[in-house]
Scaffold this motif. Sequence first.
Motif, short mmCIF file in Angstrom:
data_model
loop_
_atom_site.label_atom_id
_atom_site.label_comp_id
_atom_site.label_asym_id
_atom_site.label_seq_id
_atom_site.Cartn_x
_atom_site.Cartn_y
_atom_site.Cartn_z
N GLU A 154 57.65 4.05 47.36
CA GLU A 154 58.06 3.35 48.33
C GLU A 154 59.55 4.70 48.83
O GLU A 154 60.04 4.86 49.66
N HIS A 155 59.76 5.00 47.69
CA HIS A 155 60.55 6.42 47.60
C HIS A 155 60.41 7.68 47.87
O HIS A 155 60.29 9.11 47.03
N ASP A 188 65.64 8.88 52.34
CA ASP A 188 65.72 7.58 50.89
C ASP A 188 66.61 8.46 50.03
O ASP A 188 66.82 9.58 49.81
N ILE A 189 67.43 7.07 49.55
CA ILE A 189 68.49 7.06 48.45
C ILE A 189 67.87 7.91 47.56
O ILE A 189 68.69 8.30 46.45
N ALA A 190 66.79 8.40 46.87
CA ALA A 190 65.84 8.84 46.23
C ALA A 190 66.20 10.65 46.10
O ALA A 190 66.53 11.21 45.73
N TRP A 191 66.14 11.06 47.48
CA TRP A 191 66.18 11.74 48.44
C TRP A 191 67.43 13.19 49.21
O TRP A 191 67.34 13.83 49.75
N TYR A 192 68.27 12.16 49.54
CA TYR A 192 69.08 12.25 50.80
C TYR A 192 70.15 14.02 49.95
O TYR A 192 70.31 13.95 50.76
N LYS A 193 70.49 13.71 48.96
CA LYS A 193 71.14 14.36 49.28
C LYS A 193 70.39 15.94 48.88
O LYS A 193 70.95 16.93 48.42
N SER A 194 69.01 15.69 48.49
CA SER A 194 68.17 16.88 48.38
C SER A 194 67.93 18.15 49.67
O SER A 194 68.38 17.39 50.88
#
Length: 254
Positions: A154-155, A188-194
Motif C-alpha cells: 500500500e506504500h 505516500d507518507i512512507a516516501w514523501y520526504k524522498s
Amino acid sequence: MSTDERRPEEAGFIFRGKAVPDKDRSGRDGGDAERGSAPEKTIRIHIDEVMHSTAELRGLRGRDALVITEHKATFEGGEEFVFFTDVVSLGDDLVVRELGHRRATSEAREETAEMLRAAAERPLAERVRHADLIVTGEVTASRVLERPSPPRSEHDPEWGIARVAIRSVHKGKKPKGEVEVLFANSHDIAWYKSPKLHEGEHGIFLLHLAEQGDEDDHPHDLPRPIHKAIDPLDFLPADREAEVRRLIDQEGGR
C-alpha cells in the motif's frame, strides 16, 4: 549518570544558568510539592542561554526553570553551570529533570557547542560515509516506471529513474557519461520526504548502489549496477558543497 558518560544531544533541553538567589525565590516555590518532587531535590535556575532545544523552547532565555536534581547543594553557591535536562512539564512553570551538568567555563561551553554541532551533522555524515558516489549535477530527464499490478505494498514507492549529468565528482569514480539514479516518486507518507528527481533539479547527489538483496524492494528488470537516492539527505542544495566536502575529508572518503 555524569554528562561525560552520555551524548549531550540525548538531553532535550540544554541551557546555561545559575540558581535564583534566596531573596528572589520568595513565593516562587510554593507549588513544588504539588509537582511530585521533594523541595530538597528541586532548585530554581535562571536561564541565561538556551544552547539546545526544540523550537517551542528556544524563547525561554530569561525565564526560570524548576530543576529536579540530586545535586541541589552543588548549584546553591551561585556559580553558573551548563544543564543537560529533559522537560517534565511546560506551563506557568518550566519543570525539567537534570541528566547532567558542567561548570560553565568557556572551555565547557565551546566543547558542548562542538558536540551539539557534530550531533546535528551525524545523519548527513552517515549518508556521506555510506555513499558510493557523491556528485554535483543536474537531472536532464526522468521517467516513472510502470507500477506492478497489484502493487506490492500500500506504500508503493512509484519508482522512477533520473538521468543525471555530472558537473563534478566529490567521492567515488566518475562514471562515463550520465548516471541513472533510482528514486521514489510517491508522495505516500512512507516516501514523501524522498527526493523527487525531475528534469531541471540541480544539486548534490549522494548515490548508493542498489544491492542484490534489495530485489524485493526495487524493480526487478533494472540494469545492474544502478544507483539510488531515496533518503531525504541524498539530494542537497548545491550551496552545501563545502559542508559535504568537509565531511568527506573527515571520513577519508577521497
